[in-house]
Design an enzyme around this catalytic site. Structure first.
Site, PDB file in Angstrom:
ATOM      1  N   ASN A   3       1.781  -0.225 -19.838  1.00 31.22           N
ATOM      2  CA  ASN A   3       2.648   0.129 -20.973  1.00 31.22           C
ATOM      3  C   ASN A   3       3.566  -1.008 -21.433  1.00 31.22           C
ATOM      4  O   ASN A   3       4.449  -0.797 -22.253  1.00 31.22           O
ATOM      5  CB  ASN A   3       3.480   1.380 -20.643  1.00 31.22           C
ATOM      6  N   ASP A  41       3.524   4.715   6.956  1.00 29.61           N
ATOM      7  CA  ASP A  41       4.561   3.707   7.138  1.00 29.61           C
ATOM      8  C   ASP A  41       5.230   3.854   8.512  1.00 29.61           C
ATOM      9  O   ASP A  41       5.607   4.968   8.907  1.00 29.61           O
ATOM     10  CB  ASP A  41       5.606   3.921   6.023  1.00 29.61           C
ATOM     11  N   ASP A  80      -0.192  -3.937 -15.768  1.00 27.75           N
ATOM     12  CA  ASP A  80       0.812  -3.192 -16.534  1.00 27.75           C
ATOM     13  C   ASP A  80       0.151  -2.513 -17.732  1.00 27.75           C
ATOM     14  O   ASP A  80      -0.378  -3.187 -18.615  1.00 27.75           O
ATOM     15  CB  ASP A  80       1.889  -4.195 -16.994  1.00 27.75           C
ATOM     16  N   GLU A 113       0.775   2.244  10.300  1.00 28.46           N
ATOM     17  CA  GLU A 113       1.418   0.945  10.476  1.00 28.46           C
ATOM     18  C   GLU A 113       2.203   1.028  11.782  1.00 28.46           C
ATOM     19  O   GLU A 113       3.255   1.659  11.840  1.00 28.46           O
ATOM     20  CB  GLU A 113       2.370   0.637   9.311  1.00 28.46           C
ATOM     21  N   ASP A 151       5.977  -2.679 -19.960  1.00 34.62           N
ATOM     22  CA  ASP A 151       7.395  -2.739 -19.592  1.00 34.62           C
ATOM     23  C   ASP A 151       7.674  -3.788 -18.518  1.00 34.62           C
ATOM     24  O   ASP A 151       8.779  -3.874 -17.991  1.00 34.62           O
ATOM     25  CB  ASP A 151       7.916  -1.356 -19.151  1.00 34.62           C
TER      26      ASP A 151
HETATM   27  C1  NOJ Z   1       7.128  -0.984   6.122  1.00 32.99           C
HETATM   28  C2  NOJ Z   1       6.830  -1.290   4.684  1.00 32.99           C
HETATM   29  O1  NOJ Z   1       5.616  -2.004   4.617  1.00 32.99           O
HETATM   30  C3  NOJ Z   1       8.001  -2.087   4.154  1.00 32.99           C
HETATM   31  O2  NOJ Z   1       7.753  -2.617   2.886  1.00 32.99           O
HETATM   32  C4  NOJ Z   1       9.217  -1.201   4.149  1.00 32.99           C
HETATM   33  O3  NOJ Z   1      10.355  -1.956   3.800  1.00 32.99           O
HETATM   34  C5  NOJ Z   1       9.455  -0.577   5.523  1.00 32.99           C
HETATM   35  N1  NOJ Z   1       8.276  -0.117   6.181  1.00 32.99           N
HETATM   36  C6  NOJ Z   1      10.371   0.608   5.394  1.00 32.99           C
HETATM   37  O4  NOJ Z   1       9.720   1.660   4.750  1.00 32.99           O
END
Ligand code: NOJ
Length: 515
Positions: free
Chosen positions: A27, A199, A25, A254, A29
């Protein structure tokens, strides 16, 4: 050693996953940010990793911790500014560290201006940027496990979302969506980022018939089973775009389907992903039989098509390595030896190099609607509370034993996890066999997992003992213990015995250590 074949950088590195809100972190917060990360780049350099993957830092209402994006080309003020991101890229590059952003193509936030327009009326020009239907089917969403369809009262139709209702899925069949998302990639590539973790990339293509899932798949969420040819076409388009940039920019997908054979398909004919995550090892219990099968499957499925593997044993969606193995530090250490010595590019999730365990949340401190807070806790930097997080109390409680496991406490401790990771990363850096050599399983006791890594004259042997009892491991020739997960016998000749829950990395005696 001069034997090394020329390799693109991403085959030669260890990648570190930064979960920015919990890293450091800047700043005060209570939420980690880009200036905090920049201030700790020397820590990562000293650890010995060569690339960072940053979980999302884009503007977001944070219903899914930033995986619900409302502006793909901005930075959420929580994390800093675009100038901070530029600063991060240049400071990282100055230290020889690559930077990968998280690209989330399957869905936006429901607050994204595209969706606000899309839902405004049925004849809005952006209506078709998302997926609207009069009738839902039986598809199930992730995170809350509910229906993948939500009724929109205003425009009297259902929209599709494979995750939360606040995360509507984009319609990649619409060429304007493709163009807009290509522009997003261009924006970041032009700023100098070295690639993307993509993702749930296997989710972008949808079954055009919207057929119900068969009853045998009842209870499965779409992210586990969606596997459509059109996702491959989308990927080929992304790959063509990225390949036009100099510097070996990389696409790491992924692909959350729990089948290595299916995952292998997402490398295409070297025209889709450069690398894909493969989840079976991340799900595996502490069992040599399961790991042996996972590794053989990777070697078989990816080896056949010369696809380069990745190895990850945890991330922000799953339990930490140590927690998954029942809290055992010895197992976490042995797992680190395995993670960093298999054939492929390993990923270290921040904090695993400290043997952190999952944090415990209560009804009051829980943040994630999917119950994934455990591994997302802030990193303890100093032994003394507040562990380097001065200012507001951090957004999640620290993991157990934060004082003893803090970076400061482990830095100079001979037998610390941090020290083990540093030793392993140094050995990897010194050994072409470990980085890029081939992998062969060696015969051993059923409770052991043993393999040889080999590249021209360079060679290493790894043996992991999954058992609480010691076992013999016979080898021809003279070998030195280069790294022992518990330091036992390190730098001494290997006597043919692997201790309880011990993993050893061996090199032939007589090979001079280059450092
Ligand atoms: C995979 C990501 O790693 C996860 O954190 C997320 O909730 C889902 N995809 C949706 O984006």
């Amino acid at each position: 050693m001069s034997v090394e074949p020329h390799l693109t950088w991403w085959k030669n590195v260890v990648i570190y996953q930064v979960y920015p809100r919990s890293f450091a972190d800047g700043n005060g917060d209570g939420v980690g940010d880009l200036p905090g990360l920049i201030g700790r780049l020397d820590y990562l350099k000293a650890l010995g990793v060569s690339a960072l993957w940053l979980s999302p830092v884009y503007p977001s209402p944070m219903c899914d911790a930033g995986y619900d994006i409302c502006d793909y080309t901005g930075i959420d003020p929580l994390f800093g500014s675009l100038a901070d991101l530029d600063q991060l890229v240049s400071q990282a590059h100055n230290r020889g560290l690559k930077v990968l952003m998280d690209f989330v193509p399957n869905h936006t936030s429901d607050q994204h201006p595209w969706f606000v327009e899309s839902r405004a009326s049925r004849d809005n020009p952006k209506r078709d940027w998302y997926i609207w239907r009069d009738q839902p089917n039986n598809w199930r969403a992730s995170i809350d496990g509910g229906s993948a369809w939500t009724w929109d009262e205003g425009s009297q139709q259902y929209y599709l979302h494979f995750f939360l209702p606040q995360q509507p899925d984009l319609n990649w069949h619409n060429p304007q969506v493709v163009e807009a998302m290509h522009n997003v990639l261009r924006f970041w590539l032009d700023r100098g980022v070295d690639g993307f973790r993509i993702d749930v990339v296997h989710c972008v293509g949808k079954d055009p018939s919207f057929a119900d899932d068969p009853r045998c798949l009842a209870g499965e969420t779409m992210v586990q089973i969606n596997d459509q040819p059109y996702s491959h076409e989308v990927l080929r388009g992304l790959r063509r775009l990225v390949d036009r940039y100099p510097g070996d920019r990389v696409l790491i997908g992924e692909v959350n389907i729990r089948s290595t054979a299916r995952v292998a398909a997402y490398y295409g004919a070297s025209d889709e992903l450069h690398m894909s995550f493969n989840f079976p090892p991340l799900d595996a219990p502490w069992d040599p039989v399961v790991f042996r099968l996972c590794i053989r499957e990777v070697e078989r499925c990816l080896g056949e098509q010369q696809a380069w593997p990745t190895w990850a044993l945890s991330n922000h969606d799953n339990s930490r390595i140590r927690s998954r193995y029942g809290g055992s530090r010895a197992k976490a250490h042995a797992a680190a030896v395995m993670l960093l010595s298999l054939r492929g590019t390993p990923f270290i999730f921040q904090g695993d190099e400290l043997a952190l365990e999952d944090t415990q949340v209560t009804a009051q401190t829980r943040v994630d609607p999917g119950g994934r807070d455990g591994s997302r806790a802030p990193l303890p930097w100093t032994a003394q509370p507040p562990h380097g997080w001065t200012g507001k109390t951090p957004w999640l409680p620290f993991p157990p034993d934060a004082a003893a496991l803090a970076v400061q406490a482990q830095e100079n401790a001979n037998d610390s996890t941090l020290n083990l990771y540093r030793r392993l990363l140094r050995c990897r850096q010194d050994s072409p066999a470990l980085r890029v050599g081939d992998w062969t399983e060696l015969p051993s006791h059923p409770q052991l997992l043993a393999y040889r890594r080999h590249c021209e004259e360079d060679e290493r042997i790894v043996c992991i003992n999954f058992d609480e009892a010691e076992h013999t491991f016979a080898l021809v020739g003279d070998w030195l213990i280069e790294v022992a997960s518990d330091r036992h016998g390190e730098n001494r000749p290997f006597a043919g015995i692997v201790g309880p829950l011990q993993a050893v990395l061996l090199r032939p005696t007589g090979v001079a250590h280059e450092r």
